[in-house]
Design a protein around this motif. Structure first.
Motif, PDB file in Angstrom:
ATOM      1  N   HIS A   1      10.455   4.693   2.511  1.00 32.64           N
ATOM      2  CA  HIS A   1      11.049   5.586   2.249  1.00 32.64           C
ATOM      3  C   HIS A   1      11.713   6.445   3.353  1.00 32.64           C
ATOM      4  O   HIS A   1      12.601   7.254   3.270  1.00 32.64           O
ATOM      5  CB  HIS A   1      10.078   6.976   1.336  1.00 32.64           C
TER       6      HIS A   1
ATOM      7  N   ILE B   1       4.751   1.850   1.451  1.00 29.82           N
ATOM      8  CA  ILE B   1       6.025   2.524   0.552  1.00 29.82           C
ATOM      9  C   ILE B   1       6.400   3.323   1.270  1.00 29.82           C
ATOM     10  O   ILE B   1       7.723   3.829   1.331  1.00 29.82           O
ATOM     11  CB  ILE B   1       5.328   2.931  -0.738  1.00 29.82           C
ATOM     12  N   ALA B   2       5.631   4.279   1.921  1.00 22.80           N
ATOM     13  CA  ALA B   2       6.023   5.305   2.769  1.00 22.80           C
ATOM     14  C   ALA B   2       7.001   5.078   3.971  1.00 22.80           C
ATOM     15  O   ALA B   2       8.005   5.854   4.358  1.00 22.80           O
ATOM     16  CB  ALA B   2       4.921   6.439   3.192  1.00 22.80           C
TER      17      ALA B   2
ATOM     18  N   TRP C   1       7.162  -1.745  -8.085  1.00 24.00           N
ATOM     19  CA  TRP C   1       5.810  -1.084  -7.830  1.00 24.00           C
ATOM     20  C   TRP C   1       5.836   0.288  -8.226  1.00 24.00           C
ATOM     21  O   TRP C   1       6.725   0.912  -8.086  1.00 24.00           O
ATOM     22  CB  TRP C   1       5.749  -1.143  -6.150  1.00 24.00           C
ATOM     23  N   ARG C   2       4.555   0.710  -8.508  1.00 26.94           N
ATOM     24  CA  ARG C   2       4.158   1.888  -8.931  1.00 26.94           C
ATOM     25  C   ARG C   2       4.412   2.806  -7.773  1.00 26.94           C
ATOM     26  O   ARG C   2       4.056   2.663  -6.425  1.00 26.94           O
ATOM     27  CB  ARG C   2       2.747   2.108  -9.426  1.00 26.94           C
ATOM     28  N   GLY C   3       5.057   4.149  -7.959  1.00 31.60           N
ATOM     29  CA  GLY C   3       5.159   4.956  -6.706  1.00 31.60           C
ATOM     30  C   GLY C   3       6.483   4.817  -5.861  1.00 31.60           C
ATOM     31  O   GLY C   3       6.704   5.523  -4.920  1.00 31.60           O
ATOM     32  N   SER C   4       7.329   4.033  -6.396  1.00 30.45           N
ATOM     33  CA  SER C   4       8.434   3.549  -5.557  1.00 30.45           C
ATOM     34  C   SER C   4       9.740   3.973  -6.506  1.00 30.45           C
ATOM     35  O   SER C   4       9.857   3.949  -7.715  1.00 30.45           O
ATOM     36  CB  SER C   4       8.684   2.147  -5.195  1.00 30.45           C
TER      37      SER C   4
ATOM     38  N   SER D   1       0.976  -0.991  -0.058  1.00 27.14           N
ATOM     39  CA  SER D   1       0.011   0.085   0.033  1.00 27.14           C
ATOM     40  C   SER D   1       0.954   1.171  -0.134  1.00 27.14           C
ATOM     41  O   SER D   1       2.116   1.246   0.395  1.00 27.14           O
ATOM     42  CB  SER D   1      -0.953  -0.102   1.136  1.00 27.14           C
ATOM     43  N   PRO D   2       0.212   2.610  -0.184  1.00 29.83           N
ATOM     44  CA  PRO D   2       1.020   3.727  -0.256  1.00 29.83           C
ATOM     45  C   PRO D   2       1.831   3.872   1.092  1.00 29.83           C
ATOM     46  O   PRO D   2       3.008   4.422   1.230  1.00 29.83           O
ATOM     47  CB  PRO D   2       0.012   4.649  -0.510  1.00 29.83           C
ATOM     48  N   SER D   3       0.930   3.422   1.934  1.00 31.71           N
ATOM     49  CA  SER D   3       1.555   3.734   3.523  1.00 31.71           C
ATOM     50  C   SER D   3       2.826   2.856   3.656  1.00 31.71           C
ATOM     51  O   SER D   3       3.753   3.335   4.412  1.00 31.71           O
ATOM     52  CB  SER D   3       0.542   3.380   4.755  1.00 31.71           C
TER      53      SER D   3
END
Length: 342
Positions: free
Chosen positions: A145, A141-142, A158-161, A137-139
């Motif tokens: 980061h 991935i966050a 993954w998208r967004g990474s 999930s975006p969380s």
């Protein structure tokens, strides 16, 4: 203190007593400090070897900021591909004198446990992330980061990474298989696809590349999309039971190709005479199947070695540039199941 008594428990303080120097001098000598005489360094090293001295990892971590360990997030421990990747990883870690701490990524996600807490507590110097059951999930991935040490993704992106990535040339490998099938005279070529992950999308693209390059029709009836391994056999059997069926199936991986072989056998379809079947991965089972399975060798061990080496280059500071994408060549291995083995 006898040699036997001190073999497994000797400390720097005790080494200092034997050598007639301070504990601080022993520490500097063992670290190759320039201010210590050569004779002293040699004497300390000799005593340390004699009594089996091992540095305290926790103390070393505090002194150097490095734990000499990495974290590995894994999922399918029973998968032969994963096993080969892990073997490659640990060969490289051994060369660098590093250890690993492995967790089951998906179990932590399902139990809503902070992904990084266990790694952070152990002060790992970097992370290697193998494919998980579901994209993060975006969380999640966050969270990754927020981890201040290097991270390398393996086999899936993954998208967004924006992390370093090491994987296979999925697109090129799939295209090469289809090219060979077309050259062998197959005209109703279908595919068993799994597009929930990046590698599946890349292999699907490679399949379409070759089909369009040769002006071959892509029949939607021959495209079997699967979402999990539990239903794959039934989905493939349904495809092969239709009045109009493909004369070749390009499968996402060797496990799905095995399901296709089983479905064809149960339906009385001769492989490769009536149906060519190919896989992807070149797992050890490929040569044991009958007919032996045509596939693509991903060189899983080399993927693991390459990923671990890239991570170590980041940790040591030898690699400081932008995120890298390293693709290991994916080479077709032609066997009996496609009818065009060399």
């Amino acid at each position: 203190m006898t040699e036997t008594e001190g073999f497994s428990m000797i400390s720097m303080k005790e080494i200092g007593k034997i050598c007639g120097v301070t504990e601080s001098t022993v520490s500097k000598a063992l670290r190759g400090h320039a201010g210590i005489k050569q004779a002293t360094r040699e004497r300390v090293a000799e005593v340390a070897r004699k009594y089996g001295y091992q540095p305290n990892a926790m103390v070393e971590c505090m002194q150097t900021g490095k734990s000499r360990s990495i974290g590995i997030a894994c999922n399918n421990f029973q998968c032969m591909f994963t096993g080969a990747v892990m073997d490659g990883i640990h060969k490289t870690l051994h060369d660098y004198g590093y250890d690993s701490y492995v967790i089951c990524w998906d179990r932590l996600v399902k139990d809503d446990i902070d992904l990084l807490s266990r790694f952070v507590r152990r002060r790992v110097d970097g992370l290697l992330l193998l494919p998980m059951e579901c994209p993060p999930s975006p969380s999640h991935i966050a969270q990754l980061h927020s981890f201040h040490n290097p991270v390398v993704l393996i086999d899936q992106v993954w998208r967004g990474s924006d992390f370093d990535y090491v994987g296979s040339d999925n697109r090129g490998g799939a295209a090469a298989l289809v090219e060979r099938l077309i050259a062998a005279g197959r005209r109703r070529i279908g595919s068993v696809i799994f597009t929930e992950v990046s590698s599946g999308e890349e292999r699907r693209t490679g399949f379409l590349d070759a089909m369009f390059r040769h002006n071959m029709p892509v029949d939607a009836r021959f495209l079997c999309k699967v979402t999990d391994s539990k239903s794959s056999y039934e989905e493939i059997r349904k495809l092969l039971s239709a009045e109009e069926r493909p004369d070749a199936l390009v499968c996402f991986n060797d496990y799905l190709a095995n399901d296709a072989l089983n479905a064809a056998f149960d339906l009385g379809i001769r492989v490769p005479e009536e149906l060519a079947i190919t896989g992807f991965g070149n797992l050890p089972i490929c040569e044991k199947l009958r007919p032996a399975l045509t596939t693509v060798d991903q060189h899983a061990g080399l993927i693991g070695q390459t990923a671990a080496r890239l991570l170590m280059e980041r940790i040591t500071g030898n690699e400081t540039g932008p995120c890298r994408e390293l693709l290991v060549p994916a080479n077709p291995v032609y066997r009996q199941s496609c009818g065009c083995a060399l």
